[in-house]
Design a protein around this motif. Structure first.
Motif, short mmCIF file in Angstrom:
data_model
loop_
_atom_site.label_atom_id
_atom_site.label_comp_id
_atom_site.label_asym_id
_atom_site.label_seq_id
_atom_site.Cartn_x
_atom_site.Cartn_y
_atom_site.Cartn_z
N LYS A 130 0.68 -1.03 -0.13
CA LYS A 130 0.02 0.02 -0.12
C LYS A 130 1.03 1.35 0.01
CE LYS A 130 -3.10 0.18 2.97
NZ LYS A 130 -4.17 0.30 3.96
N GLY A 131 2.03 1.22 0.38
CA GLY A 131 2.92 2.01 0.27
C GLY A 131 2.74 3.32 1.65
N VAL A 132 2.77 2.68 2.66
CA VAL A 132 2.34 3.35 4.15
C VAL A 132 3.35 4.21 4.31
CG1 VAL A 132 1.85 3.14 6.36
CG2 VAL A 132 1.01 1.33 5.08
N LYS A 133 3.00 5.47 4.48
CA LYS A 133 3.94 6.62 4.71
C LYS A 133 4.25 6.78 6.35
CE LYS A 133 1.82 9.48 0.91
NZ LYS A 133 1.28 10.53 0.51
N LEU A 134 5.46 7.54 6.65
CA LEU A 134 5.82 7.32 7.96
C LEU A 134 4.70 8.12 8.75
CD1 LEU A 134 8.11 6.92 9.99
CD2 LEU A 134 9.02 9.07 9.37
#
Length: 97
Positions: free
Chosen positions: A26-30
């Motif tokens: 999903k490309g989870v951001k910080l």
């Protein structure tokens, strides 16, 4: 040894792997992952602080709150990270002091 022991070990491991793979894809951001890390640290701290009081479970409360606020993925990741970090050898050193 219980004959179902490999099953009890394999099923949670499969769920962990699948959840972490989905989270990575999903490309989870910080910014989205930071509350999980902070609340996991708070859960571990609460567990150490309240370990002498029976039937007090701050980890359960924090995981439920994270599940309500950030969805089932956030709650699961908080619980999994808390379990993984609290049951490591470093946590044993904290409670032996």
């Amino acid at each position: 040894m219980n004959k179902y022991m490999p099953f009890f070990i394999a099923v949670p491991c499969v769920f962990l792997v699948v959840t972490f793979i989905v989270t990575e894809r999903k490309g989870v951001k910080l910014k989205e992952l930071m509350p999980v890390v902070v609340m996991s640290a708070a859960a571990i701290f609460g567990r150490v602080i309240f370990s002498f009081i029976p039937q007090v479970q701050p980890v359960t409360a924090i995981v439920i709150i994270m599940g309500v606020c950030y969805g089932c993925g956030g709650g699961f990741l908080t619980g999994a990270l808390t379990c993984l970090l609290y049951t490591s050898d470093a946590a044993d050193d904290l409670t032996r002091v």
